[in-house]
Design a protein around this motif. Structure first.
Motif, PDB file in Angstrom:
ATOM      1  N   VAL A   1      -4.285  -8.042  -7.178  1.00 26.62           N
ATOM      2  CA  VAL A   1      -3.815  -6.964  -6.304  1.00 26.62           C
ATOM      3  C   VAL A   1      -3.175  -7.615  -5.090  1.00 26.62           C
ATOM      4  CG1 VAL A   1      -4.440  -4.941  -4.959  1.00 26.62           C
ATOM      5  CG2 VAL A   1      -5.645  -5.436  -7.087  1.00 26.62           C
ATOM      6  N   GLY A   2      -2.030  -7.154  -4.704  1.00 25.87           N
ATOM      7  CA  GLY A   2      -1.357  -7.729  -3.565  1.00 25.87           C
ATOM      8  C   GLY A   2      -0.467  -8.897  -3.940  1.00 25.87           C
ATOM      9  N   LYS A   3       0.043  -9.535  -2.911  1.00 29.86           N
ATOM     10  CA  LYS A   3       1.036 -10.588  -3.126  1.00 29.86           C
ATOM     11  C   LYS A   3       0.480 -11.984  -2.877  1.00 29.86           C
ATOM     12  CE  LYS A   3       5.816 -11.656  -1.800  1.00 29.86           C
ATOM     13  NZ  LYS A   3       6.944 -11.280  -0.924  1.00 29.86           N
ATOM     14  N   TYR A   4      -0.474 -12.129  -1.968  1.00 31.24           N
ATOM     15  CA  TYR A   4      -0.958 -13.455  -1.566  1.00 31.24           C
ATOM     16  C   TYR A   4      -2.483 -13.508  -1.657  1.00 31.24           C
ATOM     17  CZ  TYR A   4       3.673 -14.183   0.496  1.00 31.24           C
ATOM     18  OH  TYR A   4       5.025 -14.302   0.708  1.00 31.24           O
ATOM     19  N   LYS A   5      -2.971 -14.702  -1.919  1.00 30.12           N
ATOM     20  CA  LYS A   5      -4.390 -15.018  -1.765  1.00 30.12           C
ATOM     21  C   LYS A   5      -4.532 -15.892  -0.520  1.00 30.12           C
ATOM     22  CE  LYS A   5      -6.919 -16.045  -5.328  1.00 30.12           C
ATOM     23  NZ  LYS A   5      -7.428 -16.704  -6.561  1.00 30.12           N
ATOM     24  N   VAL A   6      -5.345 -15.438   0.409  1.00 30.86           N
ATOM     25  CA  VAL A   6      -5.486 -16.113   1.696  1.00 30.86           C
ATOM     26  C   VAL A   6      -6.864 -16.756   1.765  1.00 30.86           C
ATOM     27  CG1 VAL A   6      -5.396 -15.858   4.198  1.00 30.86           C
ATOM     28  CG2 VAL A   6      -3.952 -14.412   2.747  1.00 30.86           C
ATOM     29  N   TYR A   7      -6.877 -18.026   2.096  1.00 31.08           N
ATOM     30  CA  TYR A   7      -8.133 -18.790   2.200  1.00 31.08           C
ATOM     31  C   TYR A   7      -8.340 -19.152   3.680  1.00 31.08           C
ATOM     32  CZ  TYR A   7      -7.869 -19.184  -2.853  1.00 31.08           C
ATOM     33  OH  TYR A   7      -7.806 -18.900  -4.196  1.00 31.08           O
ATOM     34  N   ILE A   8      -9.364 -18.565   4.257  1.00 33.31           N
ATOM     35  CA  ILE A   8      -9.693 -18.819   5.668  1.00 33.31           C
ATOM     36  C   ILE A   8     -10.865 -19.796   5.698  1.00 33.31           C
ATOM     37  CG2 ILE A   8     -10.404 -17.792   7.853  1.00 33.31           C
ATOM     38  CD1 ILE A   8      -9.241 -15.132   6.865  1.00 33.31           C
ATOM     39  N   ILE A   9     -10.625 -20.986   6.221  1.00 31.29           N
ATOM     40  CA  ILE A   9     -11.659 -22.022   6.317  1.00 31.29           C
ATOM     41  C   ILE A   9     -12.050 -22.147   7.793  1.00 31.29           C
ATOM     42  CG2 ILE A   9     -12.273 -24.406   5.817  1.00 31.29           C
ATOM     43  CD1 ILE A   9     -10.112 -24.457   3.713  1.00 31.29           C
ATOM     44  N   ASP A  10     -13.222 -21.641   8.127  1.00 28.07           N
ATOM     45  CA  ASP A  10     -13.696 -21.650   9.519  1.00 28.07           C
ATOM     46  C   ASP A  10     -14.441 -22.948   9.815  1.00 28.07           C
ATOM     47  OD1 ASP A  10     -13.919 -20.709  12.027  1.00 28.07           O
ATOM     48  OD2 ASP A  10     -15.414 -19.175  11.597  1.00 28.07           O
ATOM     49  N   GLU A  11     -14.357 -23.402  11.069  1.00 30.21           N
ATOM     50  CA  GLU A  11     -14.979 -24.666  11.509  1.00 30.21           C
ATOM     51  C   GLU A  11     -14.568 -25.805  10.584  1.00 30.21           C
ATOM     52  OE1 GLU A  11     -16.456 -24.743  14.326  1.00 30.21           O
ATOM     53  OE2 GLU A  11     -16.518 -22.576  14.588  1.00 30.21           O
ATOM     54  N   VAL A  12     -13.254 -25.936  10.384  1.00 30.62           N
ATOM     55  CA  VAL A  12     -12.747 -26.905   9.417  1.00 30.62           C
ATOM     56  C   VAL A  12     -13.026 -28.343   9.838  1.00 30.62           C
ATOM     57  CG1 VAL A  12     -10.459 -27.078  10.449  1.00 30.62           C
ATOM     58  CG2 VAL A  12     -10.729 -27.437   7.989  1.00 30.62           C
ATOM     59  N   HIS A  13     -13.282 -28.582  11.111  1.00 27.03           N
ATOM     60  CA  HIS A  13     -13.547 -29.942  11.565  1.00 27.03           C
ATOM     61  C   HIS A  13     -14.877 -30.479  11.037  1.00 27.03           C
ATOM     62  CE1 HIS A  13     -15.687 -27.431  14.533  1.00 27.03           C
ATOM     63  NE2 HIS A  13     -16.520 -28.455  14.637  1.00 27.03           N
ATOM     64  N   MET A  14     -15.714 -29.604  10.432  1.00 26.30           N
ATOM     65  CA  MET A  14     -17.000 -30.048   9.895  1.00 26.30           C
ATOM     66  C   MET A  14     -16.871 -30.668   8.500  1.00 26.30           C
ATOM     67  SD  MET A  14     -19.189 -29.303  12.279  1.00 26.30           S
ATOM     68  CE  MET A  14     -20.785 -29.295  11.463  1.00 26.30           C
ATOM     69  N   LEU A  15     -15.700 -30.589   7.882  1.00 27.31           N
ATOM     70  CA  LEU A  15     -15.519 -31.213   6.576  1.00 27.31           C
ATOM     71  C   LEU A  15     -15.694 -32.723   6.672  1.00 27.31           C
ATOM     72  CD1 LEU A  15     -12.415 -29.297   5.122  1.00 27.31           C
ATOM     73  CD2 LEU A  15     -14.821 -29.015   4.487  1.00 27.31           C
ATOM     74  N   SER A  16     -16.223 -33.305   5.611  1.00 29.99           N
ATOM     75  CA  SER A  16     -16.403 -34.756   5.587  1.00 29.99           C
ATOM     76  C   SER A  16     -15.063 -35.448   5.357  1.00 29.99           C
ATOM     77  CB  SER A  16     -17.392 -35.137   4.476  1.00 29.99           C
ATOM     78  OG  SER A  16     -16.879 -34.759   3.214  1.00 29.99           O
ATOM     79  N   GLN A  17     -15.068 -36.747   5.541  1.00 29.39           N
ATOM     80  CA  GLN A  17     -13.840 -37.513   5.358  1.00 29.39           C
ATOM     81  C   GLN A  17     -13.356 -37.433   3.911  1.00 29.39           C
ATOM     82  OE1 GLN A  17     -12.334 -39.091   7.872  1.00 29.39           O
ATOM     83  NE2 GLN A  17     -10.659 -40.017   6.707  1.00 29.39           N
ATOM     84  N   ALA A  18     -14.262 -37.497   2.968  1.00 29.46           N
ATOM     85  CA  ALA A  18     -13.887 -37.410   1.551  1.00 29.46           C
ATOM     86  C   ALA A  18     -13.354 -36.028   1.211  1.00 29.46           C
ATOM     87  CB  ALA A  18     -15.101 -37.749   0.686  1.00 29.46           C
ATOM     88  N   ALA A  19     -13.937 -34.974   1.818  1.00 31.35           N
ATOM     89  CA  ALA A  19     -13.455 -33.624   1.557  1.00 31.35           C
ATOM     90  C   ALA A  19     -12.052 -33.419   2.115  1.00 31.35           C
ATOM     91  CB  ALA A  19     -14.427 -32.613   2.172  1.00 31.35           C
ATOM     92  N   PHE A  20     -11.784 -33.985   3.294  1.00 30.30           N
ATOM     93  CA  PHE A  20     -10.435 -33.916   3.846  1.00 30.30           C
ATOM     94  C   PHE A  20      -9.431 -34.573   2.902  1.00 30.30           C
ATOM     95  CE2 PHE A  20     -11.983 -33.240   8.355  1.00 30.30           C
ATOM     96  CZ  PHE A  20     -11.347 -32.031   8.499  1.00 30.30           C
ATOM     97  N   ASN A  21      -9.776 -35.757   2.392  1.00 26.07           N
ATOM     98  CA  ASN A  21      -8.859 -36.469   1.515  1.00 26.07           C
ATOM     99  C   ASN A  21      -8.630 -35.721   0.204  1.00 26.07           C
ATOM    100  OD1 ASN A  21      -8.588 -38.554   3.374  1.00 26.07           O
ATOM    101  ND2 ASN A  21     -10.366 -39.669   2.569  1.00 26.07           N
ATOM    102  N   ALA A  22      -9.672 -35.055  -0.304  1.00 23.36           N
ATOM    103  CA  ALA A  22      -9.518 -34.283  -1.543  1.00 23.36           C
ATOM    104  C   ALA A  22      -8.666 -33.037  -1.320  1.00 23.36           C
ATOM    105  CB  ALA A  22     -10.895 -33.891  -2.064  1.00 23.36           C
ATOM    106  N   PHE A  23      -8.581 -32.575  -0.084  1.00 18.70           N
ATOM    107  CA  PHE A  23      -7.865 -31.347   0.233  1.00 18.70           C
ATOM    108  C   PHE A  23      -6.394 -31.592   0.575  1.00 18.70           C
ATOM    109  CE2 PHE A  23      -7.643 -27.500   3.224  1.00 18.70           C
ATOM    110  CZ  PHE A  23      -7.383 -26.643   2.177  1.00 18.70           C
ATOM    111  N   LEU A  24      -6.003 -32.861   0.756  1.00 20.59           N
ATOM    112  CA  LEU A  24      -4.674 -33.177   1.251  1.00 20.59           C
ATOM    113  C   LEU A  24      -3.573 -32.691   0.318  1.00 20.59           C
ATOM    114  CD1 LEU A  24      -5.103 -36.780   2.726  1.00 20.59           C
ATOM    115  CD2 LEU A  24      -4.614 -34.678   3.961  1.00 20.59           C
ATOM    116  N   LYS A  25      -3.668 -33.022  -0.977  1.00 20.66           N
ATOM    117  CA  LYS A  25      -2.584 -32.704  -1.912  1.00 20.66           C
ATOM    118  C   LYS A  25      -2.387 -31.210  -2.061  1.00 20.66           C
ATOM    119  CE  LYS A  25       0.574 -33.969  -4.840  1.00 20.66           C
ATOM    120  NZ  LYS A  25       1.796 -34.642  -4.363  1.00 20.66           N
ATOM    121  N   THR A  26      -3.478 -30.470  -2.190  1.00 19.10           N
ATOM    122  CA  THR A  26      -3.368 -29.012  -2.329  1.00 19.10           C
ATOM    123  C   THR A  26      -2.823 -28.377  -1.059  1.00 19.10           C
ATOM    124  OG1 THR A  26      -5.255 -29.068  -3.840  1.00 19.10           O
ATOM    125  CG2 THR A  26      -4.652 -26.938  -2.913  1.00 19.10           C
TER     126      THR A  26
END
Length: 614
Positions: free
Chosen positions: A115-140
């Motif tokens: 339903v709708g046109k977009y899927k929106v992902y809101i990531i709150d307090e994003v600075h709490m992600l670990s270094q490995a999680a940041f690196n895994a998120f880069l390409k996407t």
């Protein structure tokens, strides 16, 4: 008899921070620049697929993210209350900060919305992600699907790695001003049917410190305390803050130099449970606000209501600019020293007494040094006090002093004195006559034998005051004559001297430096004896550049000593640096022993005979 409780059915209460959360961009308080940018980006189809909302807490980051997610999916045919919950995914990075959580998110991103046109992902307090999680998120994050938009929210942008920041469009949310927060609280109070004073809402907005969520939470707390009538007194009592009236009253007492009442007022403030540190910091801010009111160009910096602003303007007319600057300096200094002080109350009371002592009641600055010569000086010298008749004292005090030298009228002085007093006065007169070489003093004094019990001084005495212009002029002329006589090169002596006399003077100067505590300089003069070349110049050879620098620093004192010692003011010194000369210095015990062997070979036999160690 058992107690009977009446149970009243209570409706579910929704806090104002949730109840009045913005539903559209127009409802967002104090972030017009960001909301206008997002609206224009949506209308022009120029919205980035990765956004970063950063700023302090409670300023609308998550609310704007939700509004944006809802707005981009609207096409005008849906129900007004449609929230597109199936297309909005909120992730709390504080509890989902591992690599597996990011991988699950990436797997969900691939599925398009139903339903709708977009899927929106809101990531709150994003600075709490670990270094490995940041690196895994880069390409996407760099190349997401066309139907996916990422909105990252954080209060600490500096903790996010630069590779994430470079892939996002950054929006910096600012603190909400006191005026904007107060106006929004007035709207909320009107909708809730609460009669609120403007000053009361102003205090709540200041207490929130730029966070709208905190302001609404404080508003709920104060309403629960005072009910439908919200007054300034109720707010200050509930929030335990010092209102403006406290500082207005304290400042009036300071300006009146009323130290006792000022200390009583401070004691009353402490009795109410307020902290002295909070009071003195608030007093410094109050002085700052008064200083702001001094100029029409800066009066807009005062974030208070109109009634309070009128009080500030009124009190600012009573305080001078210099007083406010000094007051801010003293209060700020007390604020800095408060935490390290052992007696904090005394520190604040001392600051208040200093503030009240800046000006005397007549507005004149106090003299910190009432005596040019303290009375203790005369007591140490054994000089007895002189009793002067009251009439003569009044005549001396009322007679005007002239800055120019003059001949005053003779004043008869009746003095109770002893032989020691007469001797002291004779000594003072003798010293005075020796010092005053430019003018003659005519003094007629009765012999000591005739003034055993009574001494009368009535002769006119012509003297030049130490503060007169003529004495300053004569002193300057004397100094100029003295300098001229010293710097004249023709009058300086140029006696000849031998090399042995020069070496003796050199060694003597080194010994003088050693006695003064300059042992390095003294040893340098003792170890490096100069010679005289064919031109009559003194030359000295040093083993390294460091010694040369030390010797050059000592040259002014050395030349002055040699000039006087040898009676020759044309001495010249030539300094040579020879690195090979350092070999002749004995630094270790073995080096010293070798030097002794060169002077006396029998020293080695002595060491062998007695089996001595070096």
């Amino acid at each position: 008899m058992p107690a009977i409780f009446n149970f009243v059915t209570m409706e579910h209460f929704i806090v104002s921070a949730r109840k009045y959360r913005p539903q559209t961009f127009k409802d967002v308080v104090g972030q017009q620049a960001i909301t206008n940018t997002l609206l224009n980006a949506i209308e022009n189809n120029h919205l980035a697929q990765a956004l970063l909302f950063t700023g302090p807490r409670g300023v609308g980051k998550t609310s704007c993210a939700r509004i944006l997610a809802k707005t981009i999916n609207q096409d005008g045919n849906e129900h007004p209350d449609e929230d597109f919950a199936f297309n909005i995914f909120e992730l709390d990075a504080a509890s989902n900060n591992s690599v597996d959580d990011i991988r699950n998110l990436i797997d969900q991103v691939r599925i398009p919305p139903q339903v709708g046109k977009y899927k929106v992902y809101i990531i709150d307090e994003v600075h709490m992600l670990s270094q490995a999680a940041f690196n895994a998120f880069l390409k996407t994050l760099e190349e997401p699907p066309k139907h996916a938009i990422f909105i990252l929210a954080t209060t600490e942008k500096h903790k996010i790695i630069p590779t994430i920041l470079s892939r996002c469009q950054i929006f910096d949310f600012k603190r909400i001003t006191v005026t904007d927060a107060k106006n929004h609280l007035m709207q909320v109070a009107a909708q809730e049917g609460i009669n609120a004073d403007e000053d009361a809402l102003q205090i709540i907005a200041q207490k929130a410190d730029g966070a709208m969520r905190d302001a609404l939470s404080i508003f709920d707390r104060v309403v629960s305390f005072s009910g439908k009538n919200l007054t300034r007194q109720a707010v200050t009592e509930n929030l335990n803050v010092l209102d403006y009236e406290t500082y207005f009253k304290a400042t009036d007492l300071i300006l009146q130099n009323n130290i006792p009442q000022l200390l009583i007022e401070f004691n009353h403030i402490l009795a109410q449970g307020f902290d002295g540190h909070h009071f003195i910091a608030g007093l410094a801010s109050h002085f700052r606000d008064l200083l702001v009111c001094k100029n029409q160009a800066t009066i807009n910096l005062l974030e208070v209501g109109e009634q309070t602003k009128a009080k500030y303007l009124e009190q600012s007319q009573k305080a001078s600019h210099a007083f406010l600057i000094k007051g801010i300096e003293l209060a700020n200094d007390c604020d800095l020293k408060y935490k390290t002080s052992r007696n904090q109350r005394l520190l604040v009371e001392l600051c208040l007494m200093q503030l009240a002592s800046i000006l005397t009641p007549d507005g004149e600055k106090k003299n910190d040094k009432p005596y040019i010569i303290p009375p203790s000086y005369f007591k140490e010298k054994g000089i007895q006090p002189i009793k002067i008749n009251q009439e003569i004292k009044e005549k001396v005090e009322t007679k005007p002093l002239s800055i120019e030298s003059s001949t005053p009228e003779p004043i008869p002085v009746s003095v109770e004195t002893t032989d020691s007093n007469i001797q002291e006065k004779e000594n003072v007169q003798t010293i005075d006559q020796e010092v005053s070489s430019t003018e003659s003093d005519v003094v007629t004094q009765t012999p000591a034998t005739e003034t055993k019990n009574n001494l009368s001084i009535s002769s006119p005495r012509k003297k030049t005051s130490g503060l007169s212009l003529s004495s300053i002029r004569k002193k300057k002329e004397h100094q100029e004559k003295k300098v001229d006589s010293i710097v004249d090169p023709n009058s300086l002596p140029h006696d000849e001297f031998t090399e042995s006399e020069m070496k003796d003077a050199w060694i003597e100067y080194g010994k003088l430096q050693d006695k003064k505590g300059e042992r390095i300089i003294g040893s340098m003069f003792a170890m490096n004896i100069p010679t005289m070349n064919s031109e009559g110049k003194i030359q000295v050879e040093l083993p390294n550049q460091s010694m040369k620098v030390d010797l050059e620093n000592a040259l002014p004192g050395l030349f002055q000593f040699l000039y006087r010692k040898l009676n020759n003011y044309s001495i010249e010194l030539v300094i040579h640096v020879n690195e090979e000369a350092s070999k002749k210095y004995a630094f270790t015990p073995q080096d010293k022993y070798e030097k002794l062997k060169e002077k006396n070979p029998l020293i080695d036999k002595l060491r062998s005979l007695f089996d001595l160690d070096i």
